[in-house]
Design an enzyme around this catalytic site. Structure first.
Site, mmCIF file in Angstrom:
data_model
loop_
_atom_site.group_PDB
_atom_site.id
_atom_site.type_symbol
_atom_site.label_atom_id
_atom_site.label_comp_id
_atom_site.label_asym_id
_atom_site.label_seq_id
_atom_site.Cartn_x
_atom_site.Cartn_y
_atom_site.Cartn_z
ATOM 1 N N GLY A 3 0.846 -1.187 0.000
ATOM 2 C CA GLY A 3 0.000 0.000 0.000
ATOM 3 C C GLY A 3 0.880 1.234 0.000
ATOM 4 C CB CYS A 4 0.419 4.489 1.625
ATOM 5 S SG CYS A 4 1.317 6.010 1.961
ATOM 6 C CG PHE A 5 5.924 4.706 -1.169
ATOM 7 C CD1 PHE A 5 5.555 5.961 -0.728
ATOM 8 C CD2 PHE A 5 6.305 4.571 -2.497
ATOM 9 C CE1 PHE A 5 5.554 7.059 -1.566
ATOM 10 C CE2 PHE A 5 6.314 5.669 -3.349
ATOM 11 C CZ PHE A 5 5.936 6.914 -2.877
ATOM 12 C CB CYS A 29 2.026 3.210 5.880
ATOM 13 S SG CYS A 29 0.937 4.647 5.965
#
Length: 176
Positions: free
Chosen positions: A15-17, A19
């Protein structure tokens, strides 16, 4: 038998890098965690291109690590604890192909260990839905723009807000 330094790469889409850096970035043997893109058809993609979902790339982190200090299996454990491996449409509030989970293996051994760990997650009973995380051979990795690197350190308040509002933190705490 000597404990020789052996440096390898590991690449994960979670997902969002933003995070996905911090969970890996705090252990001896981890030399570097870089946010970037891989798997798509555009050379040298920009964040603007990747976030549209049309580049074929996923947001990833690429980890440089010393296997004598931090085995690949431990990286896999961290990866699985920080994602929802049952989400077919992305991760948490981030939707689209560019946010889907994947393990990109760099060696045949990594491939075997990734497949074994995925089977263990499937058998664990933690998840009611099927595990949909992909396992792909590593391809060209493109580092993301500098402002994305070490985001949790550069923008701690924004990072904290992103993790909490996305639903990631609550999900992780419920499964671990």
């Amino acid at each position: 038998m000597s404990n020789e330094t052996k440096i390898e790469l590991a690449t994960f889409a979670g997902g969002c890098f933003w995070c996905m850096v911090k969970p890996f970035d705090q252990f001896p043997g981890i030399h570097n965690v870089i946010s970037g893109y891989t798997g798509g058809h555009i050379e040298n993609p920009t964040y603007e291109q990747v976030k549209t979902g049309t580049s074929g790339h996923r947001e990833v982190v690429q980890i440089t690590f010393d296997t004598s200090l931090f085995p690949y299996e431990d990286l896999l454990d961290i990866f699985w604890r920080n994602i929802d491996p049952t989400d077919e449409g992305g991760q948490f509030i981030d939707r689209g192909e560019q946010y889907k989970t994947a393990i990109y293996y760099h060696t045949e051994e990594q491939k075997q260990l990734a497949e074994k760990s995925k089977q263990e997650v499937e058998k664990s009973g933690k998840f009611l839905k099927p595990i949909v995380t992909d396992i792909f051979p590593a391809s060209t990795f493109y580092p993301a723009e500098e402002y994305h690197q070490d985001f949790y350190k550069k923008n701690p308040l924004h990072y904290k807000k992103e993790v909490e509002e996305s639903g990631r933190k609550e999900f992780i705490e419920s499964k671990n």
